[in-house]
Design a protein around this motif. Sequence first.
Motif, short mmCIF file in Angstrom:
data_model
loop_
_atom_site.label_atom_id
_atom_site.label_comp_id
_atom_site.label_asym_id
_atom_site.label_seq_id
_atom_site.Cartn_x
_atom_site.Cartn_y
_atom_site.Cartn_z
N ALA A 56 7.12 -12.43 -2.78
CA ALA A 56 6.45 -11.09 -2.35
C ALA A 56 6.73 -9.97 -3.21
O ALA A 56 6.03 -9.17 -3.54
N THR A 57 8.09 -9.95 -3.64
CA THR A 57 8.42 -9.05 -4.65
C THR A 57 7.62 -9.00 -5.96
O THR A 57 7.18 -7.96 -6.69
N ARG A 58 7.39 -10.23 -6.52
CA ARG A 58 6.66 -10.55 -7.59
C ARG A 58 5.24 -10.03 -7.16
O ARG A 58 4.57 -9.45 -8.33
N ASP A 59 4.72 -10.07 -6.32
CA ASP A 59 3.31 -9.89 -5.95
C ASP A 59 2.88 -8.35 -5.88
O ASP A 59 2.22 -7.77 -6.38
N ALA A 60 4.12 -7.77 -5.30
CA ALA A 60 4.25 -6.16 -5.01
C ALA A 60 4.35 -5.57 -6.55
O ALA A 60 3.63 -4.80 -7.02
N SER A 61 4.86 -6.41 -7.53
CA SER A 61 5.23 -6.12 -8.80
C SER A 61 3.99 -5.95 -9.35
O SER A 61 3.54 -4.89 -10.16
N LEU A 62 3.22 -7.08 -9.44
CA LEU A 62 2.06 -7.04 -10.19
C LEU A 62 0.99 -6.18 -9.62
O LEU A 62 0.16 -5.52 -10.30
N ILE A 109 0.79 -1.14 0.15
CA ILE A 109 0.10 0.01 0.13
C ILE A 109 0.69 1.30 -0.05
O ILE A 109 0.64 2.23 -0.79
N LEU A 110 1.80 1.30 0.92
CA LEU A 110 2.77 2.59 0.86
C LEU A 110 3.51 2.66 -0.52
O LEU A 110 3.85 3.72 -0.67
N ALA A 111 3.76 1.62 -0.99
CA ALA A 111 4.48 1.68 -2.29
C ALA A 111 3.61 2.35 -3.35
O ALA A 111 4.22 2.98 -4.39
N THR A 112 2.40 2.51 -3.24
CA THR A 112 1.65 3.28 -4.45
C THR A 112 1.79 4.85 -4.20
O THR A 112 1.37 5.55 -5.18
N ALA A 113 2.65 5.21 -3.36
CA ALA A 113 2.78 6.89 -3.22
C ALA A 113 3.75 7.04 -4.28
O ALA A 113 3.77 8.12 -4.90
N THR A 114 4.79 6.07 -4.61
CA THR A 114 5.85 6.53 -5.46
C THR A 114 5.86 5.41 -6.84
O THR A 114 6.40 5.79 -7.81
N HIS A 115 5.31 4.47 -6.47
CA HIS A 115 5.30 3.25 -7.42
C HIS A 115 6.64 2.91 -7.57
O HIS A 115 7.03 1.96 -8.73
N GLN A 116 7.53 2.91 -6.70
CA GLN A 116 8.71 2.37 -6.68
C GLN A 116 8.68 0.70 -5.74
O GLN A 116 7.82 0.71 -4.83
N LEU A 117 9.27 -0.38 -6.25
CA LEU A 117 8.98 -1.47 -5.47
C LEU A 117 9.39 -1.52 -4.05
O LEU A 117 10.80 -0.82 -3.92
N PRO A 118 8.73 -2.21 -3.30
CA PRO A 118 9.42 -2.26 -1.82
C PRO A 118 10.33 -3.31 -1.83
O PRO A 118 10.27 -4.24 -2.72
N ARG A 119 11.21 -3.26 -0.98
CA ARG A 119 12.40 -4.26 -1.10
C ARG A 119 11.97 -5.47 0.07
O ARG A 119 11.71 -5.23 1.13
N PHE A 120 11.70 -6.35 -0.64
CA PHE A 120 11.34 -7.58 0.05
C PHE A 120 12.50 -8.79 -0.20
O PHE A 120 13.36 -8.90 -1.06
N ASP A 121 12.89 -9.58 0.90
CA ASP A 121 13.67 -10.56 0.81
C ASP A 121 13.33 -11.60 0.05
O ASP A 121 14.11 -12.45 -0.57
N ASP A 122 12.05 -11.88 -0.05
CA ASP A 122 11.28 -13.02 -0.80
C ASP A 122 10.87 -12.56 -2.02
O ASP A 122 10.26 -11.91 -2.24
N ALA A 123 11.26 -13.55 -2.98
CA ALA A 123 11.01 -13.22 -4.51
C ALA A 123 9.66 -13.34 -4.77
O ALA A 123 9.03 -12.59 -5.71
#
Length: 200
Positions: free
Chosen positions: A114-120, A98-112
């Motif tokens: 979770a990163t993929r989910d955030a990207s989509l 949710i916070l990432a929608t402020a900038t549309h930059q990907l949040p940093r997750f250790d889990d691939a």
Amino acid sequence: MKDQPLIDTALKAELSALYSAGDRHYHNLAHIEAMLALAGDYRAQLGDPEAVEAAIWFHDAIYDSKAKGNEARSAALAEEKLAGRTDADRLSRISAMILATATHQLPRFDDAAATRDASLFLDMDLSILGAAPDAFDAYERAVRREYDWVEEPMWRAGRGAVLKDFLARPHIFHTEEFRQRFEPQARLNMARSLEALAMG
């Protein structure tokens, strides 16, 4: 905790009421439904579809065009409403999306995954940029109505800066799927919009 759905009928009703406020011309229930439909299209590729669905439901829950920090307030509301329905790690992932929608930059997750989910998720939020020209133009008009308190010269400058920022990025969308599906049209739409803003 896993047995209880993250977003149940009562919570949907509560959030739907927020999205149905009269001053929401774009950031409304139709936007949420469009994103949920895309989440359905890409469900097989989501590591945690329910968490993405929760992020969709909450990401614009607090929306005041005159205020800064809407995303942080929406994330805080998600943490409050979802507390007890899931574990802390999952809740922090939802909040980070949710916070990432402020900038549309990907949040940093250790889990691939979770990163993929955030990207989509972030790509779903921006998919309107790559809509057919008529739908994109309707979106632009709706956002302008949400900012109808901003005087035209200020609007043109502010909106122009946002569009230029996106156009200057190597990619507007994070995932290959959305780049192929929406990026060419998104660049055409935004370039056309910038031209119209510059012409005054």
